[in-house]
Design an enzyme around this catalytic site. Structure first.
Site, PDB file in Angstrom:
ATOM      1  N   GLU A   1      58.644   4.751   1.195  1.00 18.65           N
ATOM      2  CA  GLU A   1      57.720   5.283   2.200  1.00 18.65           C
ATOM      3  C   GLU A   1      57.276   4.192   3.171  1.00 18.65           C
ATOM      4  OE1 GLU A   1      57.434   8.189   2.857  1.00 18.65           O
ATOM      5  OE2 GLU A   1      57.784   9.322   1.045  1.00 18.65           O
TER       6      GLU A   1
ATOM      7  N   HIS B   1      64.189   7.640   6.744  1.00 13.60           N
ATOM      8  CA  HIS B   1      64.674   8.032   5.411  1.00 13.60           C
ATOM      9  C   HIS B   1      66.185   8.301   5.428  1.00 13.60           C
ATOM     10  CE1 HIS B   1      61.054   8.053   3.099  1.00 13.60           C
ATOM     11  NE2 HIS B   1      60.456   8.989   3.801  1.00 13.60           N
TER      12      HIS B   1
ATOM     13  N   HIS C   1      59.782   8.312  11.202  1.00 11.84           N
ATOM     14  CA  HIS C   1      59.661   8.120   9.756  1.00 11.84           C
ATOM     15  C   HIS C   1      60.777   8.884   9.027  1.00 11.84           C
ATOM     16  CE1 HIS C   1      57.318   7.884   5.884  1.00 11.84           C
ATOM     17  NE2 HIS C   1      57.997   9.002   5.667  1.00 11.84           N
ATOM     18  N   GLU C   2      60.995  10.132   9.412  1.00 12.52           N
ATOM     19  CA  GLU C   2      62.036  10.949   8.768  1.00 12.52           C
ATOM     20  C   GLU C   2      63.434  10.392   9.043  1.00 12.52           C
ATOM     21  OE1 GLU C   2      61.487  13.142   6.566  1.00 12.52           O
ATOM     22  OE2 GLU C   2      59.332  13.130   6.851  1.00 12.52           O
TER      23      GLU C   2
HETATM   24 ZN   LIG Z   1      58.568   9.759   3.864  1.00  7.91          ZN
END
Ligand SMILES: [Zn+2]
Length: 265
Positions: free
Chosen positions: A190, A135, A131-132
């Protein structure tokens, strides 16, 4: 002795999920403010310098686990072969802090907190890492940092000399940290990062159910923190309506792909 994370460290706290109502209000204020400074030119080279300055400050002022520390060894094992994303080199470190969180910086620095590692299985942790990394790949980290920078430390204009970024003062770093605390990624960002984490798990031969399971753990933590109002965690985790939707989305995706939910303890 395990410390609390230095306040400035809460960079785009996407994994901590909850943001108090006050913070959300501030986000709106930030968005208005950024329009006013849009004309300011901030070159990529200057951005790179500011990001470096910030992450260096963070690494200096938080307890980074040593290379032979068990947390570092575990993280190294999990991130083996993860050298870069979209041409951005990645580097991983563990902060030995009581806060449960993780964040990614625009320069590809990913910081995982030991207390998050304590509650996550390897697969769940890899989902958070994915997830990171998402980003970073989607440039969310870069855009978020840029906005925070322009609305805080550089709000009065960029003082640069010969194209180089001026060194931020402690007070400017404080303002920047505050702006980063109050900034959030959009729901769309997100969701995209969640999808990235999901695909990331699959491409590593892991069960992508780990995405939903990791969020469920964060949710449980939120609820526990909410129950004890004096808790330190309560300052970080507040009710976050998006988390339920994000869990549901990841569960539905795994279910629709016919992937069996792993047994949990
Ligand atoms: Zn996030």
């Amino acid at each position: 002795m395990k410390k609390t994370l230095m306040k400035w460290a809460l960079l785009l706290v996407c994994m901590a999920v909850g943001m108090p109502a006050m913070a959300q209000f501030n986000v709106k204020a930030l968005k208005g403010a950024v329009k006013a400074v849009k004309a300011v030119t901030l070159t990529d080279a200057q951005m790179t310098e500011y990001v470096k300055e910030y992450i260096d400050w963070m690494d200096t002022h938080n307890q980074v686990c040593a290379d032979d520390n068990e947390y570092t060894i575990r993280l190294k094992k999990l991130t083996e072969g993860l050298t870069d994303v979209e041409g951005i080199p990645l580097n991983f470190k563990v902060y030995y802090v009581i806060d449960v969180n993780a964040f990614a910086c625009a320069d590809g620095s990913v910081r995982i907190f030991s207390s998050l590692m304590d509650i996550m299985s390897d697969d769940e942790l890899l989902g958070v890492i994915g997830h990171e990394v998402g980003h970073v790949a989607h440039k969310d980290s870069k855009n978020g940092f840029r906005t925070a920078l322009l609305t805080s430390a550089l709000k009065d204009g960029i003082s640069s000399q010969g194209g180089t970024a001026a060194k931020l003062t402690d007070s400017q770093l404080g303002d920047l940290g505050e702006a980063l605390v109050n900034s959030t990624y959009s729901q769309k960002q997100e969701r995209s990062a969640d999808d990235y984490g999901y695909e990331f798990l699959k491409s590593h031969g892991k069960n992508p159910w780990a995405m939903a399971l990791s969020f469920q753990k964060l949710k449980k933590l939120q609820e526990e923190a909410g129950a004890q109002k004096s808790s330190k965690l309560n300052q970080l985790f507040s009710t976050h309506p998006d988390l339920d939707a994000r869990i549901k989305r990841m569960e539905e995706r795994a279910t629709s792909e016919g992937i069996e939910k792993p047994a949990t303890e």
